[in-house]
Design a protein around this motif. Structure first.
Motif, PDB file in Angstrom:
ATOM      1  N   UNK A   1       0.892  -1.183   0.125  1.00 17.03           N
ATOM      2  CA  UNK A   1      -0.143  -0.015   0.144  1.00 17.03           C
ATOM      3  C   UNK A   1       0.772   1.267   0.008  1.00 17.03           C
ATOM      4  N   UNK A   2       1.883   1.283   0.744  1.00 17.74           N
ATOM      5  CA  UNK A   2       2.745   2.453   0.906  1.00 17.74           C
ATOM      6  C   UNK A   2       3.266   2.438  -0.548  1.00 17.74           C
ATOM      7  N   UNK A   3       3.778   1.364  -1.085  1.00 13.29           N
ATOM      8  CA  UNK A   3       4.407   1.607  -2.524  1.00 13.29           C
ATOM      9  C   UNK A   3       3.479   2.271  -3.517  1.00 13.29           C
ATOM     10  N   UNK A   4       2.205   1.833  -3.468  1.00 10.46           N
ATOM     11  CA  UNK A   4       1.199   2.499  -4.294  1.00 10.46           C
ATOM     12  C   UNK A   4       1.221   3.889  -4.104  1.00 10.46           C
ATOM     13  N   UNK A   5       0.937   4.302  -2.699  1.00 18.89           N
ATOM     14  CA  UNK A   5       1.006   5.890  -2.615  1.00 18.89           C
ATOM     15  C   UNK A   5       2.145   6.618  -2.931  1.00 18.89           C
ATOM     16  N   UNK A   6       3.433   5.986  -2.808  1.00 21.60           N
ATOM     17  CA  UNK A   6       4.551   6.649  -3.087  1.00 21.60           C
ATOM     18  C   UNK A   6       4.744   6.637  -4.822  1.00 21.60           C
ATOM     19  N   UNK A   7       4.209   5.671  -5.232  1.00 20.97           N
ATOM     20  CA  UNK A   7       4.100   5.447  -6.774  1.00 20.97           C
ATOM     21  C   UNK A   7       3.137   6.605  -7.286  1.00 20.97           C
ATOM     22  N   UNK A   8       2.057   6.800  -6.648  1.00 23.07           N
ATOM     23  CA  UNK A   8       1.107   7.874  -6.867  1.00 23.07           C
ATOM     24  C   UNK A   8       1.761   9.207  -6.841  1.00 23.07           C
TER      25      UNK A   8
END
Length: 137
Positions: A7-14
């Motif tokens: 989830x953190x990866x997705x947030x940082x990717x966004x």
């Protein structure tokens, strides 16, 4: 823990997409990618030394070296294409197409890694692809 990290990866990717779109304005996309890569390089090696992981570098086998280098080349090509696409197009259209990598990864995992194909993964892939097309058309 893996789910929290994902989830953190997705947030940082966004955040990466939005920050890149603003930062790339008036900057050559290849230069912007190189700057981003330098920051990632410094950050990654900082974590290696912070955690003491540099001690394991001697134990990396030839096969791992080859595939890690190939993965790095694929990442570099992806980032170069991504930054140029962001420079030329709307983030709201570029990012969903970029995220089609999820579908491509699933297909490659089934074909090359012989991972188990499930009805859920096929349906999910079709929905992701349809949703992407719906968003960008």
């Amino acid at each position: 823990m893996w789910m929290i990290l994902a989830i953190l990866s997705a947030v940082f990717a966004a955040l990466t997409s939005i920050l890149a779109k603003v930062g790339i304005d008036g900057v050559n996309s290849n230069l912007a990618t190189a700057i981003r890569t330098m920051v990632v390089l410094i950050m990654a090696w900082g974590m290696v030394f912070l955690t003491g992981a540099q001690k394991g570098i001697e134990t990396i086998g030839t096969k791992s070296w080859i595939f890690l280098i190939l993965s790095g080349l694929a990442t570099g090509a992806s980032w170069l294409c991504y930054y140029r696409a962001l420079q030329l197009g709307d983030a709201s259209k570029v990012v969903p197409i970029d995220k089609m990598s999820v579908v491509i990864t699933l297909i490659l995992a089934f074909v090359l890694l012989h991972e188990h194909v499930t009805a859920k993964s096929v349906i999910g892939s079709v929905l992701i692809a349809a949703g992407t097309l719906f968003m960008v058309v």
